[in-house]
Enzyme design. Structure first.
Site, PDB file in Angstrom:
ATOM      1  N   ASP A   1       0.964  -1.258   0.035  1.00 22.26           N
ATOM      2  CA  ASP A   1       0.007  -0.211  -0.222  1.00 22.26           C
ATOM      3  C   ASP A   1       0.874   1.358  -0.027  1.00 22.26           C
ATOM      4  OD1 ASP A   1      -3.202   0.559   1.099  1.00 22.26           O
ATOM      5  OD2 ASP A   1      -1.697   1.935   1.467  1.00 22.26           O
TER       6      ASP A   1
ATOM      7  N   GLU B   1      -4.618   2.309  -4.480  1.00 19.97           N
ATOM      8  CA  GLU B   1      -2.984   2.365  -4.354  1.00 19.97           C
ATOM      9  C   GLU B   1      -2.700   1.074  -3.644  1.00 19.97           C
ATOM     10  OE1 GLU B   1      -5.190   3.197  -1.703  1.00 19.97           O
ATOM     11  OE2 GLU B   1      -4.130   3.895  -0.126  1.00 19.97           O
TER      12      GLU B   1
HETATM   13  N1  LIG Z   1      -4.707   9.130  -8.758  1.00 16.26           N
HETATM   14  C1  LIG Z   1      -5.340   8.218  -8.375  1.00 16.26           C
HETATM   15  N2  LIG Z   1      -5.757   8.019  -7.204  1.00 16.26           N
HETATM   16  C2  LIG Z   1      -6.667   7.088  -6.609  1.00 16.26           C
HETATM   17  C3  LIG Z   1      -6.842   6.039  -7.396  1.00 16.26           C
HETATM   18  N3  LIG Z   1      -7.444   4.889  -6.820  1.00 16.26           N
HETATM   19  C4  LIG Z   1      -7.826   5.461  -5.428  1.00 16.26           C
HETATM   20  N4  LIG Z   1      -6.940   6.809  -5.615  1.00 16.26           N
HETATM   21  C5  LIG Z   1      -6.860   7.651  -4.451  1.00 16.26           C
HETATM   22  O1  LIG Z   1      -5.982   7.022  -3.377  1.00 16.26           O
HETATM   23  C6  LIG Z   1      -6.197   7.727  -2.209  1.00 16.26           C
HETATM   24  C7  LIG Z   1      -6.094   6.705  -0.974  1.00 16.26           C
HETATM   25  O2  LIG Z   1      -6.131   7.349   0.253  1.00 16.26           O
HETATM   26  P1  LIG Z   1      -6.032   6.844   1.621  1.00 16.26           P
HETATM   27  O3  LIG Z   1      -6.890   5.391   1.758  1.00 16.26           O
HETATM   28  O4  LIG Z   1      -6.418   7.726   2.518  1.00 16.26           O
HETATM   29  O5  LIG Z   1      -4.606   6.149   1.893  1.00 16.26           O
HETATM   30  P2  LIG Z   1      -3.102   7.143   1.968  1.00 16.26           P
HETATM   31  O6  LIG Z   1      -3.543   8.449   1.749  1.00 16.26           O
HETATM   32  O7  LIG Z   1      -2.113   6.407   0.983  1.00 16.26           O
HETATM   33  O8  LIG Z   1      -3.005   6.808   3.277  1.00 16.26           O
HETATM   34  P3  LIG Z   1      -2.054   5.613   3.939  1.00 16.26           P
HETATM   35  O9  LIG Z   1      -2.598   4.351   3.162  1.00 16.26           O
HETATM   36  O10 LIG Z   1      -2.673   5.523   5.637  1.00 16.26           O
HETATM   37  O11 LIG Z   1      -0.787   5.659   4.208  1.00 16.26           O
HETATM   38  C8  LIG Z   1      -7.599   8.412  -2.227  1.00 16.26           C
HETATM   39  O12 LIG Z   1      -7.320   9.972  -2.224  1.00 16.26           O
HETATM   40  C9  LIG Z   1      -8.112   7.896  -3.429  1.00 16.26           C
HETATM   41  O13 LIG Z   1      -8.834   8.936  -4.084  1.00 16.26           O
HETATM   42  C10 LIG Z   1      -6.682   6.021  -8.957  1.00 16.26           C
HETATM   43  O14 LIG Z   1      -6.776   5.213  -9.846  1.00 16.26           O
HETATM   44  N5  LIG Z   1      -5.927   7.039  -9.284  1.00 16.26           N
END
Ligand SMILES: Nc1nc2c(ncn2[C@@H]2O[C@H](COP(=O)(O)OP(=O)(O)OP(=O)(O)O)[C@@H](O)[C@H]2O)c(=O)[nH]1
Length: 246
Positions: free
Chosen positions: A120, A163
């Site tokens: 992740d 992610e």
């Molecule tokens: N650019 C992009 N963003 C994505 C995609 N799928 C999910 N996201 C974003 O990934 C982010 C995940 O955020 P969080 O689940 O808060 O995780 P994080 O900010 O990595 O925090 P931690 O996992 O706790 O380190 C969200 O802002 C989603 O909008 C994608 O295909 N493209």
């Protein structure tokens, strides 16, 4: 794929032209007969009846063969598209599960050791918020490439969604799995993408579940244990891996 769809458009056009040509040829034939009230011999009747199919047969055959070929290739493309993640070109969640479950379901693999990673990206939301979603997408693509390079086949790499990624290492010992986790963390730590003149980087946390002693298990169990390990890695400050032995 796009090229095939364009070709499909061309084939449809040829089909429409062929159909129009057949209709016109039949109408012209009828019109000429009516206009001149031909008193034709049986030979001329047969000849006129044969002219249309003879001239149009190659066109029709080409059309049908082209259509068959294109539909066949489009079907293959569709089946590939249903299995891959369009951004990273890795296996998508469903196909990843299928691949790993198939491996575990094979009788000769049941008693083997393996490792399962859930990976992740850290604070990924911050990258989207600060640099925009396109930059986030580029980072996801980069991570996909890194995983494929560091864990090539027969390891199975997939994007679970967002992610979150996964790697399945068939027949991997604990030492091999940990070495790989270290390499992935190090590579992402040093990996930088250029975006709007800025350097953007993103670390990764990894939960590793290792199936020891060749116990029979399911992919669901491996997932559950890797998820627990990932939680520990995030809690320990991120940019690291944690292992759950089962
Ligand atoms: N650019 C992009 N963003 C994505 C995609 N799928 C999910 N996201 C974003 O990934 C982010 C995940 O955020 P969080 O689940 O808060 O995780 P994080 O900010 O990595 O925090 P931690 O996992 O706790 O380190 C969200 O802002 C989603 O909008 C994608 O295909 N493209």
């Amino acid at each position: 794929m796009r090229e095939r769809l364009q070709n499909l458009g061309r084939v449809k056009l040829v089909g429409a032209i062929t159909l129009a040509a057949v209709v016109l040829a039949v109408l012209a034939n009828l019109f000429i007969s009516w206009l001149f009230d031909f008193q034709t011999t049986w030979f001329e009747d047969v000849f006129r009846a044969a002219v249309i199919p003879i001239f149009l047969a190659p066109l029709l055959s080409w059309y049908l063969v082209g259509m068959f070929y294109l539909l066949d290739s489009l079907e293959k493309d569709m089946s590939v598209l249903a299995r891959i993640d369009s951004l990273t070109l890795l296996s998508n969640r469903r196909y990843f599960y299928q691949q790993t479950s198939d491996w575990l379901a094979t009788e000769s693999n049941r008693s083997r050791v393996y490792a399962f990673f859930i990976l992740d990206l850290d604070f990924f939301k911050g990258i989207n918020d600060q640099h925009g979603h396109l930059c986030g997408d580029k980072m996801l693509e980069r991570f996909g490439v890194v995983l494929q390079e560091i864990a090539p086949s027969p390891n199975i790499v997939g994007r679970l969604g967002g992610e979150e990624f996964a790697v399945f290492l068939p027949n991997a010992s604990q030492q091999e799995a940990e070495n790989l986790a270290v390499r992935i963390c190090q590579t992402m730590r040093c990996s930088v993408i250029e975006w709007d003149g800025e350097k953007v980087s993103c670390s990764v946390s990894i939960g590793v579940s290792i199936n020891m002693n060749g116990q029979k298990s399911t992919i669901e169990n491996a997932f559950k244990y890797a998820d627990l390990a990932l939680y520990e890695a995030k809690k320990s400050g991120r940019d690291c891996y944690r292992v759950y032995l089962s």
